[in-house]
Enzyme design. Structure first.
Site, mmCIF file in Angstrom:
data_model
loop_
_atom_site.group_PDB
_atom_site.id
_atom_site.type_symbol
_atom_site.label_atom_id
_atom_site.label_comp_id
_atom_site.label_asym_id
_atom_site.label_seq_id
_atom_site.Cartn_x
_atom_site.Cartn_y
_atom_site.Cartn_z
ATOM 1 N N ALA A 29 15.782 12.208 -1.810
ATOM 2 C CA ALA A 29 15.653 11.202 -2.870
ATOM 3 C C ALA A 29 14.959 9.946 -2.363
ATOM 4 O O ALA A 29 13.737 9.831 -2.415
ATOM 5 C CB ALA A 29 17.026 10.885 -3.454
ATOM 6 N N ARG A 30 15.725 9.006 -1.850
ATOM 7 C CA ARG A 30 15.218 7.775 -1.242
ATOM 8 C C ARG A 30 16.126 7.414 -0.070
ATOM 9 O O ARG A 30 17.349 7.543 -0.156
ATOM 10 C CB ARG A 30 15.181 6.620 -2.254
ATOM 11 C CG ARG A 30 14.096 6.724 -3.313
ATOM 12 C CD ARG A 30 12.704 6.590 -2.718
ATOM 13 N NE ARG A 30 11.636 6.588 -3.719
ATOM 14 C CZ ARG A 30 11.006 7.658 -4.151
ATOM 15 N NH1 ARG A 30 11.358 8.855 -3.674
ATOM 16 N NH2 ARG A 30 10.036 7.568 -5.047
ATOM 17 N N ASP A 51 14.323 14.205 4.231
ATOM 18 C CA ASP A 51 12.912 14.017 3.894
ATOM 19 C C ASP A 51 12.573 12.549 3.698
ATOM 20 O O ASP A 51 11.395 12.189 3.646
ATOM 21 C CB ASP A 51 12.575 14.797 2.619
ATOM 22 C CG ASP A 51 11.090 14.794 2.302
ATOM 23 O OD1 ASP A 51 10.304 15.203 3.182
ATOM 24 O OD2 ASP A 51 10.717 14.376 1.190
ATOM 25 N N GLU A 92 9.911 4.096 6.666
ATOM 26 C CA GLU A 92 8.968 5.201 6.777
ATOM 27 C C GLU A 92 7.584 4.681 7.161
ATOM 28 O O GLU A 92 7.161 3.651 6.626
ATOM 29 C CB GLU A 92 8.890 5.961 5.443
ATOM 30 C CG GLU A 92 10.206 6.618 5.079
ATOM 31 C CD GLU A 92 10.154 7.371 3.746
ATOM 32 O OE1 GLU A 92 9.074 7.385 3.108
ATOM 33 O OE2 GLU A 92 11.185 7.929 3.342
ATOM 34 N N HIS A 151 8.706 12.892 4.288
ATOM 35 C CA HIS A 151 8.618 12.524 2.871
ATOM 36 C C HIS A 151 7.548 13.377 2.179
ATOM 37 O O HIS A 151 6.698 12.872 1.437
ATOM 38 C CB HIS A 151 8.303 11.037 2.700
ATOM 39 C CG HIS A 151 8.736 10.499 1.365
ATOM 40 N ND1 HIS A 151 9.254 9.254 1.193
ATOM 41 C CD2 HIS A 151 8.723 11.053 0.120
ATOM 42 C CE1 HIS A 151 9.542 9.050 -0.085
ATOM 43 N NE2 HIS A 151 9.226 10.139 -0.760
ATOM 44 N N SER A 163 8.415 16.481 0.579
ATOM 45 C CA SER A 163 9.038 17.518 -0.247
ATOM 46 C C SER A 163 8.404 17.650 -1.630
ATOM 47 O O SER A 163 8.472 18.706 -2.249
ATOM 48 C CB SER A 163 10.542 17.259 -0.393
ATOM 49 O OG SER A 163 10.793 16.044 -1.058
#
Length: 320
Positions: A230-231, A255, A260, A279, A281
């Site tokens: 998600a985040r 992910d 990031e 990140h 996905s």
């Protein structure tokens, strides 16, 4: 009378451009990554399909004629929603675009951790033949899907093919197909002790920020795996790292992260029971098709009929 203007600040394949032109042949349509293509027309744009957020200052200026903003991404947590609401701009998201690739990634992570595929990949590099004590199965286990939107629902559907018991958490608490029992977000702590896999698919809002911390990880089974696509800010990352160190959970598939790209000095790189993806996905060969053909063009046709775009309109009260 001057032409109405549409700006799309990313590259599009020609056949998508032609489809848009068929709907609005008289409009001024500016498309591309290069700001020189559309920079001097930003305040004139009535509709913008936005991939890069650095144009927000122009969008929010008093001179802006913007009426509708279509996000290229599913999440709108980086948007200045309060200011957009004040300007009465309609915002629609790309929610649903990611349901297939992200649900596939979720199960890749779950299966990888369960069957230790990441361990075998590492062993392959050194030509090591070792069963690594693999023993777990995913069939007939319990999955908790925290956020049952398009991604969560597709995940629930796949889970049923594995004979899994599916527990869901969503803001409304309303039941959904493929979910055995649905809970509200206030009942999260009731769900966690029941789960063998906890999968986070929530949007980032004021309500969900730092939703997962020490308390939640301690409520999970020591044999449970935590999956977050998600985040990163939904999780208190240091507290998750502590839970992994203390073996309060069995492992994690991640992910998304608080920062990031994930810094090289992050302890998460070193855990044997963690799978990290960058990140990625939601990446898919069908991304443009789904945004343009399934969301934007149907919404555009509604907009031209003086109707509010019906697909993925953002509710300013909820933040998504």
């Amino acid at each position: 009378m001057s032409k109405r203007t549409l700006i799309i600040n990313t590259e599009l394949e020609d056949h998508y451009i032609e489809k848009i032109k068929e709907v609005i042949p008289e409009w001024n349509i500016l498309i591309g990554n290069d700001p020189r293509v559309w920079q001097d027309q930003l305040t004139e744009a009535e509709i913008i399909v936005i991939r890069k957020n650095e144009i927000m200052d122009s969008i929010l200026s008093n001179q802006s004629k913007l009426k509708w903003l279509q996000s290229w991404s599913a999440g709108v947590n980086t948007f200045p929603l309060k200011q957009l609401e004040e300007k009465e701009v309609i915002v629609t998201s790309a929610n649903g675009v990611h349901a297939y690739p992200i649900s596939e990634t979720i199960f890749s992570l779950m299966l990888g951790l369960t069957r230790k595929l990441h361990t075998y990949v590492k062993q392959q590099q050194s030509k090591k033949w070792d069963e690594a004590n693999v023993s777990l199965e995913i069939h007939n286990k319990t999955i908790g899907i925290i956020g049952v939107g398009a991604i969560g629902l597709e995940t629930a559907k796949i889970a049923k093919a594995f004979g899994m018991k599916v527990l869901g958490v969503r803001h409304s608490g309303k039941t959904k197909e493929f979910v055995d029992t649905m809970y509200t977000i206030e009942q999260l702590n009731e769900v966690l002790p029941q789960c063998d896999y906890v999968v986070v698919t929530l949007p980032l809002t004021d309500e969900t920020k730092h939703l997962f911390g020490t308390e939640q990880f301690q409520l999970m089974k020591k044999s449970a795996f935590f999956i977050n696509i998600a985040r990163g800010q939904i999780v208190k990352e240091k507290e998750m790292i502590s839970a992994l160190k203390l073996k309060e959970i069995a492992g994690a598939g991640l992910d998304v992260f608080a920062v990031e790209p994930l810094p090289e000095n992050s302890p998460l790189w070193e855990f044997e029971n963690v799978i990290i993806t960058p990140h990625s996905s939601g990446l898919t060969e069908y991304y443009g098709q789904r945004v343009i053909e399934d969301i934007f063009i149907p919404n555009l046709k509604s907009y031209l009929e003086n109707k509010t775009p019906a697909i993925n309109i953002v509710d300013y009260r909820n933040g998504y």
